[in-house]
Design a protein around this motif. Sequence first.
Motif, PDB file in Angstrom:
ATOM      1  N   GLY A  10       0.712  -1.312  -0.025  1.00 17.06           N
ATOM      2  CA  GLY A  10      -0.168   0.002  -0.109  1.00 17.06           C
ATOM      3  C   GLY A  10       0.589   1.375  -0.029  1.00 17.06           C
ATOM      4  O   GLY A  10       0.212   2.444  -0.119  1.00 17.06           O
ATOM      5  N   ALA A  11       2.282   1.118   0.001  1.00 14.56           N
ATOM      6  CA  ALA A  11       2.771   2.300  -0.030  1.00 14.56           C
ATOM      7  C   ALA A  11       2.945   2.936  -1.385  1.00 14.56           C
ATOM      8  O   ALA A  11       2.688   2.195  -2.369  1.00 14.56           O
ATOM      9  N   LEU A  12       3.380   4.270  -1.518  1.00 12.91           N
ATOM     10  CA  LEU A  12       3.203   5.122  -2.533  1.00 12.91           C
ATOM     11  C   LEU A  12       4.740   4.977  -3.097  1.00 12.91           C
ATOM     12  O   LEU A  12       5.688   5.188  -2.704  1.00 12.91           O
ATOM     13  N   GLY A  13       4.368   5.238  -4.385  1.00 17.29           N
ATOM     14  CA  GLY A  13       5.654   5.271  -5.459  1.00 17.29           C
ATOM     15  C   GLY A  13       5.943   6.788  -5.924  1.00 17.29           C
ATOM     16  O   GLY A  13       4.918   7.585  -5.634  1.00 17.29           O
ATOM     17  N   GLU A  14       6.919   7.321  -6.528  1.00 22.81           N
ATOM     18  CA  GLU A  14       7.111   8.756  -6.892  1.00 22.81           C
ATOM     19  C   GLU A  14       5.741   8.872  -7.986  1.00 22.81           C
ATOM     20  O   GLU A  14       5.493   8.020  -8.806  1.00 22.81           O
ATOM     21  N   ARG A  15       5.686   9.940  -8.068  1.00 23.11           N
ATOM     22  CA  ARG A  15       4.536  10.615  -8.894  1.00 23.11           C
ATOM     23  C   ARG A  15       4.724  10.326 -10.273  1.00 23.11           C
ATOM     24  O   ARG A  15       5.603  10.608 -10.829  1.00 23.11           O
ATOM     25  N   THR A  16       3.707   9.751 -10.921  1.00 21.77           N
ATOM     26  CA  THR A  16       3.791   9.438 -12.422  1.00 21.77           C
ATOM     27  C   THR A  16       3.309  10.398 -13.260  1.00 21.77           C
ATOM     28  O   THR A  16       3.341  10.622 -14.535  1.00 21.77           O
ATOM     29  N   ASP A  17       2.134  11.519 -12.755  1.00 22.42           N
ATOM     30  CA  ASP A  17       1.843  12.650 -13.649  1.00 22.42           C
ATOM     31  C   ASP A  17       1.335  13.834 -12.772  1.00 22.42           C
ATOM     32  O   ASP A  17       0.752  13.438 -11.553  1.00 22.42           O
ATOM     33  N   LEU A  18       1.390  14.988 -13.303  1.00 20.29           N
ATOM     34  CA  LEU A  18       0.718  16.190 -12.534  1.00 20.29           C
ATOM     35  C   LEU A  18       0.131  16.958 -13.771  1.00 20.29           C
ATOM     36  O   LEU A  18       0.876  17.321 -14.827  1.00 20.29           O
ATOM     37  N   VAL A  19      -1.047  17.352 -13.806  1.00 16.69           N
ATOM     38  CA  VAL A  19      -1.764  18.130 -14.661  1.00 16.69           C
ATOM     39  C   VAL A  19      -2.527  19.365 -14.101  1.00 16.69           C
ATOM     40  O   VAL A  19      -2.951  19.264 -12.943  1.00 16.69           O
ATOM     41  N   THR A  20      -1.854  20.521 -14.740  1.00 18.14           N
ATOM     42  CA  THR A  20      -2.449  21.870 -14.006  1.00 18.14           C
ATOM     43  C   THR A  20      -3.619  22.363 -14.991  1.00 18.14           C
ATOM     44  O   THR A  20      -3.700  22.027 -16.050  1.00 18.14           O
ATOM     45  N   HIS A  21      -4.480  22.908 -14.275  1.00 17.46           N
ATOM     46  CA  HIS A  21      -6.003  23.510 -14.860  1.00 17.46           C
ATOM     47  C   HIS A  21      -5.722  24.727 -15.579  1.00 17.46           C
ATOM     48  O   HIS A  21      -6.002  25.871 -14.865  1.00 17.46           O
ATOM     49  N   SER A  22      -5.079  24.812 -16.550  1.00 20.33           N
ATOM     50  CA  SER A  22      -4.530  26.116 -17.360  1.00 20.33           C
ATOM     51  C   SER A  22      -5.817  26.712 -17.932  1.00 20.33           C
ATOM     52  O   SER A  22      -5.493  28.021 -18.299  1.00 20.33           O
ATOM     53  N   SER A  23      -6.709  26.151 -18.559  1.00 20.95           N
ATOM     54  CA  SER A  23      -7.853  26.728 -19.186  1.00 20.95           C
ATOM     55  C   SER A  23      -9.072  26.013 -18.719  1.00 20.95           C
ATOM     56  O   SER A  23      -9.108  24.660 -18.475  1.00 20.95           O
ATOM     57  N   PRO A  24     -10.075  26.677 -18.891  1.00 14.55           N
ATOM     58  CA  PRO A  24     -10.680  27.950 -19.097  1.00 14.55           C
ATOM     59  C   PRO A  24      -9.936  29.083 -18.017  1.00 14.55           C
ATOM     60  O   PRO A  24      -9.576  28.394 -17.058  1.00 14.55           O
ATOM     61  N   PRO A  25     -10.039  30.173 -18.167  1.00 11.06           N
ATOM     62  CA  PRO A  25      -9.614  31.267 -17.269  1.00 11.06           C
ATOM     63  C   PRO A  25     -10.307  30.993 -15.917  1.00 11.06           C
ATOM     64  O   PRO A  25     -11.751  30.744 -15.981  1.00 11.06           O
ATOM     65  N   PRO A  26      -9.837  31.703 -14.812  1.00  9.97           N
ATOM     66  CA  PRO A  26     -10.863  31.587 -13.468  1.00  9.97           C
ATOM     67  C   PRO A  26     -12.033  32.409 -13.729  1.00  9.97           C
ATOM     68  O   PRO A  26     -11.994  33.312 -14.451  1.00  9.97           O
ATOM     69  N   GLY A  27     -12.884  31.883 -12.453  1.00 12.40           N
ATOM     70  CA  GLY A  27     -14.229  32.641 -12.715  1.00 12.40           C
ATOM     71  C   GLY A  27     -14.175  33.941 -11.756  1.00 12.40           C
ATOM     72  O   GLY A  27     -13.056  34.316 -11.301  1.00 12.40           O
ATOM     73  N   PRO A  28     -15.308  34.591 -11.713  1.00 13.81           N
ATOM     74  CA  PRO A  28     -15.221  35.872 -11.146  1.00 13.81           C
ATOM     75  C   PRO A  28     -14.794  35.760  -9.818  1.00 13.81           C
ATOM     76  O   PRO A  28     -15.099  34.757  -8.829  1.00 13.81           O
ATOM     77  N   GLY A  29     -13.770  36.599  -9.211  1.00 11.46           N
ATOM     78  CA  GLY A  29     -13.458  36.845  -7.767  1.00 11.46           C
ATOM     79  C   GLY A  29     -12.149  35.662  -7.584  1.00 11.46           C
ATOM     80  O   GLY A  29     -11.689  35.539  -6.502  1.00 11.46           O
ATOM     81  N   GLN A  30     -11.831  34.769  -8.580  1.00 10.33           N
ATOM     82  CA  GLN A  30     -10.716  33.895  -8.497  1.00 10.33           C
ATOM     83  C   GLN A  30      -9.437  34.370  -9.019  1.00 10.33           C
ATOM     84  O   GLN A  30      -9.403  35.072 -10.004  1.00 10.33           O
ATOM     85  N   ASP A  31      -8.352  34.002  -8.425  1.00 12.95           N
ATOM     86  CA  ASP A  31      -7.149  34.388  -8.640  1.00 12.95           C
ATOM     87  C   ASP A  31      -6.171  33.131  -9.407  1.00 12.95           C
ATOM     88  O   ASP A  31      -5.137  33.355 -10.032  1.00 12.95           O
ATOM     89  N   GLY A  32      -7.173  32.011  -9.977  1.00  8.62           N
ATOM     90  CA  GLY A  32      -6.415  31.017 -10.675  1.00  8.62           C
ATOM     91  C   GLY A  32      -7.454  29.785 -10.523  1.00  8.62           C
ATOM     92  O   GLY A  32      -8.225  29.842  -9.790  1.00  8.62           O
ATOM     93  N   PRO A  33      -6.859  28.670 -10.847  1.00 13.71           N
ATOM     94  CA  PRO A  33      -7.386  27.272 -10.919  1.00 13.71           C
ATOM     95  C   PRO A  33      -7.340  27.018  -9.351  1.00 13.71           C
ATOM     96  O   PRO A  33      -6.132  27.277  -8.745  1.00 13.71           O
ATOM     97  N   HIS A  34      -8.343  26.266  -8.831  1.00 15.15           N
ATOM     98  CA  HIS A  34      -8.384  25.544  -7.666  1.00 15.15           C
ATOM     99  C   HIS A  34      -9.016  24.236  -7.400  1.00 15.15           C
ATOM    100  O   HIS A  34     -10.212  24.081  -7.423  1.00 15.15           O
ATOM    101  N   ALA A  35      -8.351  23.212  -8.094  1.00 13.10           N
ATOM    102  CA  ALA A  35      -8.709  22.064  -7.812  1.00 13.10           C
ATOM    103  C   ALA A  35      -9.242  21.503  -6.485  1.00 13.10           C
ATOM    104  O   ALA A  35      -8.421  21.562  -5.545  1.00 13.10           O
ATOM    105  N   HIS A  36     -10.550  20.996  -6.492  1.00  9.60           N
ATOM    106  CA  HIS A  36     -11.009  20.669  -5.105  1.00  9.60           C
ATOM    107  C   HIS A  36     -11.174  19.234  -4.894  1.00  9.60           C
ATOM    108  O   HIS A  36     -11.396  18.757  -3.668  1.00  9.60           O
ATOM    109  N   GLN A  37     -11.367  18.366  -5.925  1.00 11.41           N
ATOM    110  CA  GLN A  37     -11.570  17.153  -5.786  1.00 11.41           C
ATOM    111  C   GLN A  37     -11.298  16.079  -6.925  1.00 11.41           C
ATOM    112  O   GLN A  37     -11.065  16.779  -7.834  1.00 11.41           O
TER     113      GLN A  37
END
Length: 402
Positions: free
Chosen positions: A179-206
Amino acid sequence: MRAEGTGKQTGNGAGRRRFLGTVAGLGLAAAAGTGLRSAQDTEPAEDTRRPGPRPPRIRPLFLGTYTSVAGGGTGVGYGTYDSVTGRITAGGVVTGVADPSYLALAPSGRTLYAVDEQEQGGVTAMALRPDGRPAVLGTRSTGGAGPCHLSVHPGGRWLLSANYLSGSVAVHPVDPATGALGERTDLVTHSSPPPGPGQDGPHAHQILTAPDGRHVLAVDLGNDTVYTYRLDAPAGKLTQVSYAALRPGAGPRHLTFHPSGGFAYLANEVDNTVVVCRYDRRSGRLTPGAPQSTGTGPGTSYPAQILVTRGGGFAYLANRGHNSLTRYAVEAGGARLRLLDTVPVGGDFPRQIAFSPDQRWLFAANQKSGSVTVFAVDARTGALERAGAPFTAPVPVCVLPR
């Protein structure tokens, strides 16, 4: 996201999701200095509404907290609950895990995983010993900041995590033997679409896997978007196949699927709504419907999490600002939610809710009051009934009954 209502900072501060105000909480230690402390001093009568065999009466339960706030805990809490009465009993604490604000179990039930919600984010694996005490196996970097959610792919080979502050999602391999974890195999940033009103960038929540097992969905509060990925199971890589845009300023936070797999329900934190979404199993495409009321009146109550019963008949929404749980009837095979009522949660700021495995009990982690409340769930009507007094814990933000 308005920080004054949620304890979040939408800038670069590491404390964006920290608990507002001072909590007069204890460390994750009992009077003896090692266990959780229970305030449940009344025991409800045995619930005999469901016939058939029962699971073992005393079952494990785990608690997530913030270790970096005043009155916070010292690590991952563990204890037990009575599957007949719902009563929680203190256990102990696994120290050395920083800000374990969200927890998930491996499908095997032998490993517990926690986010380390810090600027240099991590995920920690813990082996579950026969005596119920978790033992830390190790921590891996998520490659992002402020991870706030994680889940295990149904096959048990991959751990998925969402970095709130940096707006990215990560994949880690799981050792099938330990059950131990290995090194990360992927990392994806939410670069688009642009942030919504009042937001300063993407915020992955789930981040979670769809019932079809082929698609992974990531809910991004900052971009008002739910992304669908295909997971390359041999390689642990994510490929985006579609995305669903919510109305600007919705602030989607948490998604859950109907048991049929054809519909999903989305809790929108910022605009105080719930949305029924149609889900195409073949393409992974999510199609949001019209926003619906949370039943909490005007303004926003910062909806946190939505759950659906295994039979698909009822849904429950935690409302942090309103300190309530909204009950919906699920109709038309999952295509419609009908508001039934709201129930006081018996605590302050219910950050997360969870069913027991048999769904006889619903647990609510109340962040600001430092308490966990337990409700008996009526299988026929979906009605909720408080079971005893709240269980006291320092800044509980996740409760995970097993």
